[in-house]
Design an enzyme around this catalytic site. Structure first.
Site, mmCIF file in Angstrom:
data_model
loop_
_atom_site.group_PDB
_atom_site.id
_atom_site.type_symbol
_atom_site.label_atom_id
_atom_site.label_comp_id
_atom_site.label_asym_id
_atom_site.label_seq_id
_atom_site.Cartn_x
_atom_site.Cartn_y
_atom_site.Cartn_z
ATOM 1 N N ASP A 137 0.849 -1.396 -0.096
ATOM 2 C CA ASP A 137 0.005 -0.005 0.101
ATOM 3 C C ASP A 137 0.742 1.339 0.044
ATOM 4 O O ASP A 137 0.307 2.100 0.468
ATOM 5 C CB ASP A 137 -0.784 0.074 1.237
ATOM 6 N N GLY A 154 1.445 3.088 -2.912
ATOM 7 C CA GLY A 154 1.323 3.904 -3.774
ATOM 8 C C GLY A 154 2.009 3.458 -5.261
ATOM 9 O O GLY A 154 2.286 4.303 -6.150
ATOM 10 N N LYS A 155 2.189 2.185 -5.341
ATOM 11 C CA LYS A 155 2.901 1.711 -6.444
ATOM 12 C C LYS A 155 2.038 1.839 -7.826
ATOM 13 O O LYS A 155 2.589 2.343 -8.716
ATOM 14 C CB LYS A 155 3.079 0.195 -6.263
ATOM 15 N N LYS A 162 0.264 4.511 -8.616
ATOM 16 C CA LYS A 162 0.285 5.658 -8.741
ATOM 17 C C LYS A 162 1.551 5.926 -9.562
ATOM 18 O O LYS A 162 1.638 6.661 -10.525
ATOM 19 C CB LYS A 162 0.094 6.562 -7.702
ATOM 20 N N ASN A 183 -5.067 -9.934 -4.374
ATOM 21 C CA ASN A 183 -5.021 -9.522 -3.072
ATOM 22 C C ASN A 183 -4.544 -8.052 -3.210
ATOM 23 O O ASN A 183 -4.613 -6.969 -2.231
ATOM 24 C CB ASN A 183 -3.841 -10.315 -2.486
ATOM 25 N N GLY A 233 -4.231 -4.060 -4.797
ATOM 26 C CA GLY A 233 -5.224 -3.089 -4.941
ATOM 27 C C GLY A 233 -4.428 -1.872 -5.388
ATOM 28 O O GLY A 233 -3.953 -1.091 -4.630
ATOM 29 N N HIS A 234 -4.262 -1.726 -6.830
ATOM 30 C CA HIS A 234 -3.423 -0.609 -7.154
ATOM 31 C C HIS A 234 -4.279 0.465 -7.487
ATOM 32 O O HIS A 234 -4.853 0.487 -8.821
ATOM 33 C CB HIS A 234 -2.600 -1.051 -8.358
ATOM 34 N N GLN A 257 2.188 -5.825 -3.138
ATOM 35 C CA GLN A 257 2.738 -5.934 -1.728
ATOM 36 C C GLN A 257 3.971 -5.123 -1.429
ATOM 37 O O GLN A 257 4.238 -4.449 -2.192
ATOM 38 C CB GLN A 257 2.626 -7.333 -1.146
ATOM 39 N N THR A 274 2.452 -12.440 2.814
ATOM 40 C CA THR A 274 1.792 -13.083 1.537
ATOM 41 C C THR A 274 2.523 -14.221 1.368
ATOM 42 O O THR A 274 3.730 -14.777 1.610
ATOM 43 C CB THR A 274 1.624 -12.018 0.663
ATOM 44 N N GLY A 321 -11.113 -2.924 2.212
ATOM 45 C CA GLY A 321 -11.787 -1.909 2.780
ATOM 46 C C GLY A 321 -11.383 -1.592 4.103
ATOM 47 O O GLY A 321 -11.595 -0.817 4.918
ATOM 48 N N ARG A 354 -6.397 0.527 7.741
ATOM 49 C CA ARG A 354 -4.770 0.357 7.766
ATOM 50 C C ARG A 354 -4.307 0.873 9.137
ATOM 51 O O ARG A 354 -4.687 2.007 9.608
ATOM 52 C CB ARG A 354 -4.019 0.687 6.772
ATOM 53 N N VAL A 360 3.447 12.228 0.879
ATOM 54 C CA VAL A 360 4.267 13.328 1.668
ATOM 55 C C VAL A 360 3.153 14.312 2.405
ATOM 56 O O VAL A 360 3.396 14.961 3.454
ATOM 57 C CB VAL A 360 5.726 13.745 1.394
#
Ligand code: IMP
Length: 426
Positions: free
Chosen positions: A15, A17-18, A20, A40, A42-43, A227, A242, A305, A308, A335
């Protein structure tokens, strides 16, 4: 871009931000390849205010003339993939074998794998991992146990039937007898479902080797990891990981790599740390600051959902990520979430069983790590388009300099908002 092949990996617990960053980079590449994990992941990609969440299709799909490859190391839930293709088509994107191919050797996530994953997580006396419930672990188990259904089997009724019968025997026994699951699809039912999905996917099924060689002969390839380093099955915080290799090594086994050559490895790094699912992390903030970061950063899992958990940036963890995944540079994301928060700190080392360590060590029990914190001046000011490192607000420039000093690699990208244009390249 200097290199011909570049890998993007998550350098924390996923998570980061890969999606993006890959979307931002993709216009400069002729192919984007997913090589591990499954839906699994979610990009999230936001283009002109429109949000799309990709789970299996590489984030290069929004770039015209980019070939997107789901390579053999990925575990594919065919129904989810068909839905994702349809979702993109409903946004008027053309999805054809010219911009998407699926490896015939990729592993299929069956209904049985999904049921096993959920049954285990819901069993009171089992060790809960907090999985995404997508059947990832049991599918990689099938693969390693040499009984997995492969994508090529979806268009070959004879092999599919044979393999499903074999798979069913063991899976159904465990599901019925051990976990008390009542509705386990019969072989015929699963067969009909998979054959139907296979027909829809057939045009896209193609071996990736020649296609990638062709791209490499004149262009650039981007490998999109899913991941993060700390969720790697071998290098991660086992057992709360994972089931695939999320570190650099996963590229070589999960995809064909022309000439075996990787030029750059970009570690996507959130400006703070988050984790979803079970398992401790050393910099976790169980206080108002943690809640504020969670709220400001809209830290909810893109796949499940779930909220985190949040904490400060962990340099001891990142130092390990740089080492084990061969990171050559960082892309620092989100940032903006830390701006005007009023306080800022990083974890600079770990105390573990009385000794101080400058980085995470294999075999450490994360729950027993005592983080050593360093306070920094809070981030303030405004970041604007086209800024260079020198133009950044002083507190932000100092934060970046602190990270670079500790990790000894440069921060090459800075993302300061969810939109595609809110990314600086230095
Ligand atoms: P699985 O991959 O569904 O088996 O889940 C195993 C662990 O990895 C759980 O803690 C999940 O929350 C975590 N995980 C899996 N995929 C992602 C992801 O894309 N981002 C963050 N955590 C993930």
């Amino acid at each position: 871009m200097a290199g011909q092949t570049c890998v993007v990996v998550g350098s924390q617990w996923g998570d980061e931000g890969k999606g993006k960053v890959v979307d931002y980079l993709a216009s400069d590449f002729q192919a984007v390849v997913r090589y591990q994990g499954g839906n699994n992941a979610g990009h999230t990609v936001i283009i002109n205010g429109e949000k799309s969440v990709l789970h299996l299709i590489p984030s290069g799909i929004f770039s015209p003339n980019c070939l997107n490859v789901i390579a053999h190391g990925v575990v594919i839930e065919p129904e989810a993939l068909v839905k994702e293709i349809e979702m993109l088509q409903s946004k008027n994107l053309s999805i054809t074998p010219r911009n998407l191919i699926i490896s015939p050797a990729a592993t299929v996530i069956t209904s049985y794998a999904k049921l096993m994953d959920l049954a285990r997580e819901n069993t009171a006396d089992a060790q809960k991992i907090g999985t995404t419930g997508k059947g990832i672990g049991p599918s990689y188990e099938d693969k390693v146990a040499r009984r997995a259904i492969k994508i090529s089997d979806l268009i070959n009724a004879n092999t599919l039937k044979q393999k499903l019968e074999f798979l069913w025997k063991e899976r159904a026994f465990l599901l019925f007898q051990l976990y008390g699951v009542k509705n386990v699809p019969r072989v015929e039912e699963e067969m009909t479902r998979l054959i139907d999905l296979g027909k829809k996917l057939q045009p896209f099924i193609q071996e990736e080797i020649e296609m990638l060689d062709a791209v490499a002969s004149k262009g650039k390839i981007l490998f999109e990891g899913a991941q993060g380093v700390m969720l790697d099955i071998d290098f991660g915080t086992y057992p709360f990981v994972t089931s695939s290799n999320t570190t650099l090594g996963g590229v070589y086994t999960g995809s064909y790599v022309p000439g075996l050559k990787i030029d750059r490895v970009i570690g996507i790094t959130k400006a703070y740390t988050t984790r979803v699912g079970e398992g401790a992390f050393p910099s976790e903030l169980n206080n108002e600051t943690g809640d504020l970061i969670q709220k400001n950063g809209q830290e909810f899992g893109a796949t499940t959902g779930r909220k985190r958990r949040c904490g400060w940036l962990d340099l001891a963890q990142l130092k390990y990520a740089v080492k084990v995944s061969g990171l050559t540079e960082l892309a620092l994301t989100k940032v903006d979430v830390l701006m005007n928060l009023g306080s800022l700190a990083v974890v600079k080392a770990y105390k573990y069983h009385g000794q101080v360590y400058d980085r995470y060590r294999l075999g450490m029990n994360v729950a027993e790590i005592e983080p050593i914190l360093e306070s920094l001046p809070p981030l303030e000011g405004v970041i604007e388009e086209s800024m260079k490192k020198n133009d950044l607000p002083v507190s932000v420039a100092n934060y970046i300099a602190r990270i670079e000093k500790e990790l000894n690699i440069p921060v090459q990208f800075l993302a300061y908002g969810p939109q595609r244009h809110q990314t600086l390249k230095f």
